[in-house]
Scaffold this active site. Sequence first.
Site, PDB file in Angstrom:
ATOM      1  N   SER A 279      35.757  26.042   0.818  1.00  0.00           N
ATOM      2  CA  SER A 279      36.459  27.245   1.291  1.00  0.00           C
ATOM      3  C   SER A 279      36.411  28.335   0.231  1.00  0.00           C
ATOM      4  CB  SER A 279      37.927  26.915   1.573  1.00  0.00           C
ATOM      5  OG  SER A 279      38.638  26.792   0.338  1.00  0.00           O
ATOM      6  N   ASP A 280      36.540  29.545   0.673  1.00  0.00           N
ATOM      7  CA  ASP A 280      36.831  30.584  -0.296  1.00  0.00           C
ATOM      8  C   ASP A 280      38.249  30.318  -0.788  1.00  0.00           C
ATOM      9  OD1 ASP A 280      35.887  34.109  -0.404  1.00  0.00           O
ATOM     10  OD2 ASP A 280      36.794  32.788  -1.907  1.00  0.00           O
ATOM     11  N   TRP A 281      38.604  30.942  -1.865  1.00  0.00           N
ATOM     12  CA  TRP A 281      39.867  30.606  -2.547  1.00  0.00           C
ATOM     13  C   TRP A 281      41.060  31.120  -1.726  1.00  0.00           C
ATOM     14  CZ3 TRP A 281      35.849  28.821  -4.400  1.00  0.00           C
ATOM     15  CH2 TRP A 281      35.764  28.109  -5.602  1.00  0.00           C
TER      16      TRP A 281
END
Length: 747
Positions: A279-281
Amino acid sequence: MKKRSRRLTAMAAASTITASMLVALSGGVSGTDRAAAAEDPCAAWMDPADSPSERADALVAAMDLDQKLHMVTFSNPSWFFYWGTAGHVSGQPELCIPDLVLSDAGSGVAGFQIATTTFPSGVVQASTWDPRLQRRLGRAIGAEAHLKGINVMLAPGMNIARTPYLGRNFEYFGEDPFLASRTAVSVIKGLQQNPVIADAKHFAVNNQETDRMTVDARVDERTMREIYLPAFEASVKEARVGSVMCAYNRVNGPYACENPTLLTDVLRDDWGFDGFVVSDWGAVHSTAPSANAGLDLEMHAVEIPLPESSVTGTGGRFFGADSMKAALAAGEITQQRIDDMVRNIVRPMFRLGLFEDPVAPGAEPFLRDVTTPERLALAREVAADGTVMLKNRDGLLPLDDASPDGGRTIAVIGWAANPIGASNATAGGGSSHGSGLPPRVVSPLQGILAEARDRGDRVVYVEGSAGVDAELAAAAADVVVVVATDGATEGSDRPDLGLRPSACVAVFCTSLPSRQEEMIAAATAANPNTVVVLDIGGPVRMPWLDDAGAVLVPWYGGLEHGTALAEILYGEREPGGRLPQTFPRDEEQASFDPAAYPGVDDTATYSEGLLVGYRWYDAMGERPLFPFGFGLGYTTFDYSGLDVRRTRQGAVARFTVRNTGDRAGSTVPQVYVSAPRATGEPPRQLKGFTKVRLAPGDSRRVTVRLDRRAFAHWDVDADRWVVSPGRYGVLVGPHSRDLPLSGTVRR
Ligand code: GLC
């Protein structure tokens, strides 16, 4: 104490791995070694002769639930608090699993890392149109990553420049899916020549920073397939990228990180992706929906114990053991899915050698200076080869032709030319920005001073923002070099096509008010021999263009951009770049229906469909300021003798390019295909290119092969790529608006 013991354990694990590897690889096994091998708990999955899938199966079979769940979410200390990296999953020495250490990004090891090389940004890499050079760059970035204790590089970013306002245009590879695909494949192949996993991001349709955490990008399937997915598809199918990062935004409803259409139907089932989705953060919004959609690894900056109902996903750890065990117990996720998540993570780790070559982050690698003269030279080469020259009136450049014995007064003007201003123009703002420590940027002023000294030229510097000092300095000089910048950054889009410098502290940048346009206007009005240098991340307006003698666009050229610029000014290097993105005339020409961009009610409707970038300008008959693929060099070329032949799958185009000037130089022959109108495709689309370097007077017969995809379009009803029968145009030339050769081929 805990941290230290873990590092020692990790290093011990690393030495254990090495010992067992020696045993496995040595062939001859002594009595002592046999005993050691017999005791090696990891033997079942540590034989590199086994396939990555076999090794992943063996490892997962040996793991208990807690060991598996440890792998699917970030470890603490998180984010930059772990040796300045973007995050990590701590190793499990009892299983010989090394640390998985992730860092940004596309122009080198960035974030809070120190003593690394800031290479030219993604837009410069694309501007080189040179796959071999891009691959060398990727390999260099991966080498520095591993030396810094990092084995996942969160790069390259490859989202399409749908608008010239996108704050992260500088990180990406422009407006065309074919150019973006070629660049992404080259950089990933280079990166993964190291025991480092590359990461194709941000999957997908992440084309604005405005409302990036929540905006719903609504795009039809054909446009998605033909414009926004190809770079990711090529990264998976051709470069075998080890990881893909799902984006913050929604795509046709569901968040990208819980979107089964993207993460399973397209990525796994259609493309055969065998790595992991990270995932992106803070882009995770659920436990079971995300896991079941195809997300494998949750990353976040910090763990803020917020209610899981939080809209932005900031906060709670959705793939933490408690949440995952609860979902498992409730039957919301299966053990099989958990096993697959872990397999997806360790499979590329095996394939790319992370087990055999483990990293052990710590004070030593953090402090280690990993720059080398060779990699700094590469940064210079890419910076020059990606610099686009847009104007050169009466051969003002290169300077050495004008007055070989030197003796000129050169006025260098602009905040961006001095060491402070230039330090913020090495890269754009946000996660891909380096710490800038230790400060070692070669600014344009420093680069020009070094070259001028060798030629007996005198250099005068004024900051120029007052306007009058720019005018006076320009009027008094033989040649003027005025340097301006626009500080684009992750997290926000640009308000217009203007020039705003930025001030950065590590990854955090903010734009400053500026009078750079007035400064440029004053200098160009005062002296016709004015070279305008634009350290920018995307297209800008140029109200002063008619008065400018020459225009160079180095974009964000990295640590050595001042040296590369000076070498270009004096003709040691040629500006080798070609535009990966159309430059509009002004904001009126580059205006969007608000419902399309930036969206209304958190929904951006991609109503323009396939007509992105030059596709739109061609379809509308609009004349941009500078067209896609455009760029000047220090010599001239002509094109002749096109021969187009049908092949079983596609076609082959052969033509002759000749250097008609008096200097050696390069050109980028570009091949565009125009499909029959009935297909509904845009007028012309880039489907092939090459980079040709020739001595003066030389010519070369060039061959560009077009595969089946070059003639195909996505048929939504058939749910596949289709080549409609008919006559296709094949056009060849130096850029999208200059295609002197044309032929046809029937498909
Ligand atoms: C970000 C960016 C992503 C980056 C990640 C880790 O918000 O969108 O590109 O890799 O955080 O820093």
